[in-house]
Design an enzyme around this catalytic site. Sequence first.
Site, short mmCIF file in Angstrom:
data_model
loop_
_atom_site.label_atom_id
_atom_site.label_comp_id
_atom_site.label_asym_id
_atom_site.label_seq_id
_atom_site.Cartn_x
_atom_site.Cartn_y
_atom_site.Cartn_z
N HIS A 1 0.83 -1.20 0.00
CA HIS A 1 0.00 0.00 0.00
C HIS A 1 0.87 1.26 0.00
O HIS A 1 2.07 1.19 -0.27
CB HIS A 1 -1.00 -0.05 1.15
CG HIS A 1 -1.72 -1.37 1.22
ND1 HIS A 1 -2.67 -1.75 0.29
CD2 HIS A 1 -1.57 -2.43 2.06
CE1 HIS A 1 -3.10 -2.98 0.58
NE2 HIS A 1 -2.44 -3.41 1.64
N GLU B 1 -1.72 0.09 8.09
CA GLU B 1 -0.89 -0.96 7.49
C GLU B 1 0.24 -0.35 6.68
O GLU B 1 1.37 -0.85 6.70
CB GLU B 1 -1.76 -1.85 6.60
CG GLU B 1 -1.01 -2.98 5.93
CD GLU B 1 -1.90 -3.81 5.01
OE1 GLU B 1 -1.37 -4.78 4.43
OE2 GLU B 1 -3.10 -3.49 4.87
N HIS C 1 2.92 -7.01 4.46
CA HIS C 1 1.53 -6.66 4.75
C HIS C 1 1.18 -7.00 6.19
O HIS C 1 1.93 -7.68 6.89
CB HIS C 1 0.58 -7.41 3.81
CG HIS C 1 0.65 -6.97 2.39
ND1 HIS C 1 -0.09 -5.93 1.88
CD2 HIS C 1 1.42 -7.42 1.36
CE1 HIS C 1 0.19 -5.75 0.60
NE2 HIS C 1 1.12 -6.64 0.25
N GLU D 1 1.86 -11.71 5.58
CA GLU D 1 0.92 -11.02 6.45
C GLU D 1 1.46 -11.22 7.87
O GLU D 1 1.39 -12.32 8.42
CB GLU D 1 -0.49 -11.60 6.32
CG GLU D 1 -1.10 -11.51 4.92
CD GLU D 1 -1.71 -10.15 4.63
OE1 GLU D 1 -1.58 -9.24 5.48
OE2 GLU D 1 -2.32 -9.99 3.56
#
Length: 315
Positions: free
Chosen positions: A105, A142, A197, A279
Amino acid sequence: MSYVGPDFDPPQPRRNRRRTLTVALAALVPGALLGWVVYEALGSPGDGSGDAAVRPSSVTPADTAPTISATNDDKPPGPTPTPTPESTSASGPLKGKVVVIDPGHNPNNFQHTAEINRKVNIGTNWKECDTTGTSTNDGYTEAKFTLDVAHRMRTLLEKQGATVEFTQDGDRSWGPCVDERAQIGNKAHADAVVSLHADGAGPGQRGFHVILPGKVNAGAANTGPIVTPSRDLGERIAGSFVRVTGSAPSNYVGDGTGLVTRKDLGGLNLSTVPKVFIECGNMRDSKDAALLTSGAWRQKAAQGISEGIVSFLRG
């Protein structure tokens, strides 16, 4: 990175030379989970203690990299320009190796919804260019988490002699799109790419998982050549992450292995070099959020991921 309906593939046959690693990982995960149960019974720093130190797992994976020196400093190394081959360390076990870190992101994506909602081709279908990512209930994003861990990893890996490149360093107004993120690793001829992430699943869903590319051959996507080396990379990162952070594999995807295979992520589908996503935890769970917002724990996360990369690159 939040998602719905992970795409599981059946286990793929492994070559004999990987047999030891697979067995070691299978032994590692139950041991890590047992350590986690004891750890929870004794008390977790995730119970509102914020930056409290995380107890490391006593489990040691079969394939480990030389320990990378790290600190528990809550302040990560400040942003610096992406290094060129001439600016990286001239010596070290990773001399000549290129690692691309993909911080998931972008902190500014929320200001550019039209741009990030544009559809791009990921081989199997069309998906949004990017998303804003998730955040903890207290608003720690995040995108901020991934950049922090990326900076810490870059410091560790450059000390090993690697050339480290980012897909973005908070220096773009938005993006890049998922297809461009893959192209950055491809154009760098990276020896390994890791996309960072943190998940946005429901409360009570905890732990980390590493996402591996499934076999895709459609449109511009052809992951056949990278499936096996990417699994090797992912297994080594998972093993190191358990050992260094003390975190358990996800309790909601991956059947306790900490590994998930997917075919719906453009960043993996379009990669031509070994690549995985990780993650690191679930931002929407209060206990995981306490870890993710801890600078000391983020240093452990950076070290665990980096040592997995070193192990993979050294073979």
